[in-house]
Design an enzyme around this catalytic site. Sequence first.
Site, PDB file in Angstrom:
ATOM      1  CG  ASP A 102      34.466 -19.780  17.534  1.00 19.78           C
ATOM      2  OD1 ASP A 102      35.545 -19.859  18.144  1.00 19.78           O
ATOM      3  OD2 ASP A 102      33.895 -18.704  17.300  1.00 19.78           O
ATOM      4  CB  SER A 123      38.917 -18.138  26.021  1.00 24.64           C
ATOM      5  OG  SER A 123      38.288 -18.011  24.831  1.00 24.64           O
ATOM      6  CG  LEU A 124      34.826 -13.867  26.628  1.00 26.03           C
ATOM      7  CD1 LEU A 124      34.452 -12.607  25.873  1.00 26.03           C
ATOM      8  CD2 LEU A 124      34.192 -13.859  28.009  1.00 26.03           C
ATOM      9  CE  LYS A 159      35.104 -12.218  21.499  1.00 24.51           C
ATOM     10  NZ  LYS A 159      36.285 -12.215  20.668  1.00 24.51           N
ATOM     11  CD  GLU A 206      40.939  -7.616  22.379  1.00 29.30           C
ATOM     12  OE1 GLU A 206      40.948  -7.964  23.582  1.00 29.30           O
ATOM     13  OE2 GLU A 206      40.878  -8.421  21.430  1.00 29.30           O
ATOM     14  CE  LYS A 234      33.523 -14.750  18.505  1.00 28.30           C
ATOM     15  NZ  LYS A 234      34.177 -15.667  17.611  1.00 28.30           N
ATOM     16  CB  CYS A 294      54.381 -22.836 -15.323  1.00 26.53           C
ATOM     17  SG  CYS A 294      55.173 -24.440 -15.369  1.00 26.53           S
ATOM     18  CB  CYS A 311      53.934 -27.654  -9.974  1.00 27.83           C
ATOM     19  SG  CYS A 311      55.269 -27.444 -11.154  1.00 27.83           S
TER      20      CYS A 311
HETATM   21  S1  IVH Z   1      36.214 -10.044  28.567  1.00 31.87           S
HETATM   22  C1  IVH Z   1      37.350 -13.647  31.354  1.00 31.87           C
HETATM   23  N1  IVH Z   1      35.538  -8.092  26.966  1.00 31.87           N
HETATM   24  O1  IVH Z   1      37.778 -11.723  23.434  1.00 31.87           O
HETATM   25  C2  IVH Z   1      37.046 -13.022  30.044  1.00 31.87           C
HETATM   26  N2  IVH Z   1      36.968  -9.776  26.119  1.00 31.87           N
HETATM   27  O2  IVH Z   1      37.090 -14.596  23.359  1.00 31.87           O
HETATM   28  C3  IVH Z   1      37.742 -11.758  29.829  1.00 31.87           C
HETATM   29  N3  IVH Z   1      37.695  -9.384  23.814  1.00 31.87           N
HETATM   30  O3  IVH Z   1      40.605 -12.905  25.102  1.00 31.87           O
HETATM   31  C4  IVH Z   1      37.489 -11.194  28.502  1.00 31.87           C
HETATM   32  N4  IVH Z   1      36.639  -7.480  23.523  1.00 31.87           N
HETATM   33  O4  IVH Z   1      40.827 -10.749  23.735  1.00 31.87           O
HETATM   34  C5  IVH Z   1      36.231  -9.239  27.090  1.00 31.87           C
HETATM   35  N5  IVH Z   1      34.912  -6.278  25.674  1.00 31.87           N
HETATM   36  C6  IVH Z   1      35.582  -7.399  25.812  1.00 31.87           C
HETATM   37  C7  IVH Z   1      36.359  -7.921  24.763  1.00 31.87           C
HETATM   38  C8  IVH Z   1      37.032  -9.128  24.957  1.00 31.87           C
HETATM   39  C9  IVH Z   1      37.450  -8.370  22.962  1.00 31.87           C
HETATM   40  C10 IVH Z   1      38.522 -10.544  23.488  1.00 31.87           C
HETATM   41  C11 IVH Z   1      39.632 -10.820  24.466  1.00 31.87           C
HETATM   42  C12 IVH Z   1      39.406 -12.215  24.945  1.00 31.87           C
HETATM   43  C13 IVH Z   1      38.572 -12.790  23.855  1.00 31.87           C
HETATM   44  C14 IVH Z   1      37.729 -13.923  24.375  1.00 31.87           C
END
Ligand code: IVH
Length: 705
Positions: free
Chosen positions: A49, A94-95, A130, A187, A327, A423, A445
């Site tokens: 990240d 993604s988030l 998550k 997931e 996170k 070695c 090596c």
């Molecule tokens: S919502 C538009 N909810 O996290 C966003 N994602 O970093 C839709 N993930 O690709 C995702 N648990 O694989 C969402 N409760 C959750 C999640 C989740 C795991 C993963 C997912 C996504 C990634 C994003």
Amino acid sequence: MENNERKPVNSLTATEAEAELAWLAGEIARHDALYHASDAPEISDADYDALRRRNVEIEERFPALVRADSPSKNVGYKAQSKFGKIAHVVPMLSLDNAFSDEDVRDFDARIRRFLRLDESEQLNLTAEPKIDGLSLSLRYEAGRLVYAATRGNGATGEDVTANARTIADIPQQLAGDFPQVAEIRGEVYMTLDAFQALNRRMEAEGKATYVNPRNTAAGSLRQLDASITAQRPLKFFAYAWGEMSAMPANTQMGMVEIFKGWGFKTNPLMAVFSDVEAMIAHYHEIEARRSTLGYDIDGVVYKVNDLALQQRLGFVSRSPRWAIAHKFPAEKAQTILKGIDIQVGRTGALTPVARLEPVNVGGVVVTNATLHNGEEIERLGIMIGDTVIVQRAGDVIPQILGYLPERRPNHVRKFDFPTTCPCDLKTPIIREETASGAEGVVRRCSGEFACPFQRKEHLKLFVGRKAFDIEGLGEKQIDSFYDDEVLPIRTPADIFTLQRRDQANPLQKLKNREGYGETSAQKLFDAIESRRRMALSRVIFSLGIRHVGEATARTFARAYGNWQAFEEAALAVSGGDMTAREEMDALDDVGDAVIDAVARYFAEPHNRAMVEDLITELDIEEAEKPTTDSPVAGKTVVFTGALERMTRDEAKAMAERLGAKVAGSVSAKTNLLVAGPGAGSKLKKAQELGIETISENEWFALIGG
Ligand code: IVH
């Protein structure tokens, strides 16, 4: 980690920024590939990240320098070719991440500002774990599961339908009332118990074990053979959606409840909050319960509950403005650095490994940490005897962040990187040059296959899943056979002479050894015997030529057809034959690096002897060369619906033998659709695009079968 030593973004010159953006593009792509294609990340999510964040920050300061291949323009790795591709009707995004409670308050404030809500107005947010797995999109038409696709690069994923159908948590048919089209996303994950049981089984079978539940889930879902997926206890939580022909609810929570009614599993810890502080408290509660859940989670996701507000908030580049992932921090601990060992990899790369006083880092006892290379030791300034800070994030090998100067004892010892391989041969260590001619950080090596460490690592590759895949002969067994005095395995050929040598030795039979008996010894010999006949591509891959991975080995096998032709070409290339070199260069994905590696490999007498000894033991299958004169040669074919005269795999293999490319989804590039009964969206799309569509019987008539 790397960020610590890099200049702050606001003091970069344009030239420095340009160079760094180029480096970041390559580095992030490499980590994407390690994570997605190899299921083997090298860095923690937090470090990954940080790389992405830095890329964005530099781009914000130097918008003119944004590269065409910038990581900010895509969300992950491009789909692998071994599966058919499926274009997501609604992209899988993604988030954004939050790393502190403060970041979450900012998120709440940002949304309020965007929506012009004042503090007295209520804003409902959902919070849910998550899940540390991999996301999957499931498309249902008239309630029936029609396909399952991985995220891929967000726009196009892999068609893993057959595999997804083996997962019990994924309904084949939705229950109750549902719209005509419903795409459910969520997931795929594996419980910790299932992960441990699987690894115990793999270990007992002498196979390589998996690193963590997430990589295991990814590896299991992406098996070409769905029957293997079926044996892996994968699970699925539904939490989002893609295309919906009609919306069954108007809140996030309402949607998830509907999913439950349709037959999906949803996470029991999901809750709605109207107060951001209560929501943050929920995060800390989940964090405290993390180790008791039975599956890995790496944070908490917050989403705006009202779907009309989600719509208004929309997206920023690759993530929704209405959601964020909070996170969990990486776990850290302090311990004593007892020593530094040098590990020799298969290609001779030397990695310093810190030996630590065992310490518990977030529930896992850590005894080693990677130090990457000599420069890293210098950068950290650590000495043997220091108290160091160890970090373990998710699944990656623990890392050392630094040491505590105030705890440095008087008797510390500086580590000097050796100049010869650890070695017995004490082969000199060389440092490779980077592309620009500077001294590289990787020390190697120079002994290649003369170095016992490299030989042992090569044997492990040789017996591994992608090469000879010998049951009962895994890394552990290689370690013990390598050092065995009576019945050693020190070269690949030794594996195939094992039984003969055992028979010739009347005194110390394998069956009388610890860990073996009559049955297990015979089982091992039989497993070896069954691998004497081997596909050419696997033989080529198993040689351990640098830069020759599975795909390149397959290219060679297809191009040269049999071992003799490949060996002849390899020897010609290493003898400097320019025609042979040009021929090799013309192959897909084969360039100078590969050709030079092949040339070097075959120029080395040690390697030649090893290869010759092996080849005499084997019965190598010829590779089928794709035909070029068939009616479907060069065409892109899609199979859909139920096939009655052949399985999907057979159909694919048959078409490929005839020189056709087989795709998983219909696009403008498709030339021919073979549709069986029950064909749905693909047939419709092909008709819309005016693509020739034939039945299974017509397919056989066409190819003359
Ligand atoms: S919502 C538009 N909810 O996290 C966003 N994602 O970093 C839709 N993930 O690709 C995702 N648990 O694989 C969402 N409760 C959750 C999640 C989740 C795991 C993963 C997912 C996504 C990634 C994003």
